[in-house]
Each structure stands twice: as structure tokens, then as C-alpha cells.
Design a protein around this motif. Structure first.
Motif, PDB file in Angstrom:
ATOM      1  N   PRO A 188      55.374  81.418  47.051  1.00  0.00           N
ATOM      2  CA  PRO A 188      54.566  80.195  46.967  1.00  0.00           C
ATOM      3  C   PRO A 188      55.315  79.140  46.157  1.00  0.00           C
ATOM      4  O   PRO A 188      55.936  79.441  45.141  1.00  0.00           O
ATOM      5  N   ILE A 194      49.031  74.766  45.004  1.00  0.00           N
ATOM      6  CA  ILE A 194      49.796  75.928  45.454  1.00  0.00           C
ATOM      7  C   ILE A 194      48.987  76.864  46.344  1.00  0.00           C
ATOM      8  O   ILE A 194      49.487  77.382  47.346  1.00  0.00           O
ATOM      9  N   HIS A 218      50.116  77.220  50.224  1.00  0.00           N
ATOM     10  CA  HIS A 218      50.670  78.491  50.696  1.00  0.00           C
ATOM     11  C   HIS A 218      49.786  79.097  51.782  1.00  0.00           C
ATOM     12  O   HIS A 218      50.294  79.692  52.744  1.00  0.00           O
ATOM     13  N   SER A 249      49.854  81.504  41.563  1.00  0.00           N
ATOM     14  CA  SER A 249      50.811  82.075  42.513  1.00  0.00           C
ATOM     15  C   SER A 249      50.342  83.446  42.984  1.00  0.00           C
ATOM     16  O   SER A 249      50.453  83.787  44.170  1.00  0.00           O
ATOM     17  N   ALA A 254      47.469  82.953  45.388  1.00  0.00           N
ATOM     18  CA  ALA A 254      47.964  82.512  46.695  1.00  0.00           C
ATOM     19  C   ALA A 254      48.498  83.691  47.497  1.00  0.00           C
ATOM     20  O   ALA A 254      48.258  83.802  48.712  1.00  0.00           O
TER      21      ALA A 254
END
Length: 274
Positions: free
Chosen positions: A80, A86, A90, A137, A140
Motif C-alpha cells: 500500500p 491509503i 489500495h 497499511s 488496507a
């Protein structure tokens, strides 16, 4: 799967994907590799690998060559992107990718994920843990994994790699010379690039599909032990850590080991010279 008959495409030929493409090319397989960098495309071509410029911004670039997806196995290997949106970005990237895979001949897919999908619960975690990760992250990647897991037109296996080290990624420089670094007693979850490549090959050769697998060194030294040793071996100034833990996880790779994989490096300290 008969190696003489299968084709493999690698989406994202960066620090891990490029040597992975070389690994399969050296076995005589038909390999296709993608990158957003023209320089990387030339490197792929010089190795006899078919090179494609594929971008997800967040949708596939309109002029992408669909021949990249004319393959048997697709390895998806891009993280990502660090940005404020994010999670949404993603998710849209993965949705666009899935749409392309649905229209292709791809029957099997490997998704390179990360142990960042796990929350710091101050305990061991395995593939069944569902606690929400703290970093976006990780959130995601969780969504990406779930989207791929719902697909029925192709089989996906997900590898949750620990922190990648080896070769020019020298962890000795991460904290070189720093003082009063927190979380010194927390265990590390790291893996050498050579093990990463071998694990991807293991999944393909053993036909391990529809699975989620953690992948990091089976041993987990404390941060202060690992990074001090890294600084010494790699000739950086030794950092100083505080003897505390502020949040950690110990990632279990028992499932991968039970599948028959034998690690090259049991302890990340063993990786430091390679």
C-alpha cells in the motif's frame, strides 16, 4: 504443477520481485515482469524476461498490455502506498486488479502481504488472529486479503511476510548511534529475502492454494539484541535501547513449517552477513 508447462507473471518487480523473476527465469520458465520504472523494464529484458509497464493509479493504466495477464500464476507484490487515503486507494487498486484477473487465464494467485495485518497484542499471533491492526497499511492489506479470498474464479494464497532484510537492506543502519530507543525488549519478526523467494516457490511446487501463511524467522530475538548485533556486524555505531516493551507481537510460522518448508535462517541474527 509441471514446471515445463506453467507461466508466471510478477506484478511489482522491486526489491523482492526482481530477484524473484530472475529465480524463475533461471529455472527455464516463461516469466513476465511488471514495473513502473523504465530502468527496471530494461533490466528485466536483459535477463530474457518479458517486461510490461503496469500501473495502478488506482485503476490499471488504460494502455496496459493485457498480455501480462496471459499467464497461469500471478504474484502480486506491491505494498500500500503511504498517503492519507491509503485504505481507499489500495482497495481500489486491488479491485481494479481483480477485474483484470477475472478476464484472464490466471487460475492461481499469490498475494504478498505483511505481518502488519496483526495488532500488537503483546502475545503470539497466528493466521487466525482477527484483532484490528493499528496502522492503516495493515488495515488496507486486511481488506485486500478479504477481497481476494472471496473470489471463486481463481485460487489465491496469501503470504504475510515479516520485515524484509538481506543484501543491501542492512538493519544495522536503522538505529545507528541513536539513544534511548523505546521497546528494546520487544521481539522482532524478520525474514531474509532468500527465504521469501524459496517460500513462494514452495507454495507453487507443493500446490498450496487457498491458504494464508505467516512467514518470518522462527526465532524472535529482542530488538535491542538484534539491532546491536546488526550494528556490530555491519559496522555501524551501536544504538542504545530502553529495556521495556510498549507493544509487540510474536508472529508464529508453525503453519508454514508444518507444510514442509525448511527455513534457510532460523534466527534473523543469522541473516546479518548475507
Amino acid at each position: 504443477m509441471n514446471k515445463a508447462n506453467y507461466r508466471i507473471s510478477i506484478l511489482g518487480c522491486g526489491w523482492l520481485g526482481l530477484p524473484l523473476a530472475f529465480f524463475f527465469a533461471d529455472q527455464g520458465l516463461e516469466v513476465k515482469g511488471s514495473s513502473t520504472s523504465p530502468n527496471k523494464l530494461e533490466v528485466l529484458k536483459q535477463k530474457g524476461i518479458k517486461a510490461y509497464q503496469i500501473e495502478l493509479n488506482p485503476s490499471l493504466n488504460s494502455k496496459f498490455n493485457s498480455d501480462f495477464f496471459n499467464t497461469d500464476i500471478l504474484v502480486v507484490n506491491f505494498p500500500p502506498i503511504r498517503r492519507d487515503d491509503i485504505i481507499d486507494w489500495h482497495t481500489q487498486q486491488i479491485e481494479s486488479l481483480i477485474s483484470a484477473v477475472r478476464k484472464s487465464e490466471i487460475s492461481k494467485l499469490i498475494f504478498v502481504s505483511s505481518t502488519s495485518v496483526y495488532a500488537d497484542i503483546n502475545n503470539e499471533v497466528n493466521e487466525l488472529n482477527r484483532e484490528t491492526p493499528s496502522k492503516n497499511s495493515g488495515k488496507a492489506l486486511r481488506i485486500a486479503e478479504e477481497l481476494l479470498g472471496k473470489e471463486t474464479g481463481f485460487k489465491s494464497s496469501i503470504i504475510r511476510f515479516g520485515g524484509l532484510i538481506g543484501y543491501d537492506r542492512k538493519p544495522g543502519r536503522f538505529f545507528a548511534g541513536k539513544k534511548s530507543i523505546k521497546n528494546g525488549d520487544a521481539p522482532v519478526n524478520l525474514i531474509h529475502r532468500d527465504d521469501c523467494i524459496n517460500i513462494i516457490n514452495h507454495i507453487i511446487s507443493k500446490n498450496i492454494w487457498g491458504e494464508i501463511l505467516n512467514a518470518c524467522c522462527p526465532e524472535h530475538p529482542k530488538r535491542k539484541e538484534f539491532y546491536k548485533e546488526a550494528a556490530i556486524i555491519q559496522q555501524f555505531k551501536i544504538p542504545e535501547f530502553e529495556a521495556n516493551t510498549e507493544g509487540y507481537k510474536i508472529v508464529s510460522c508453525d503453519k508454514l513449517i508444518k507444510s514442509g518448508y525448511a527455513f534457510l535462517y532460523q534466527n534473523p541474527i543469522d541473516c546479518l552477513k548475507y
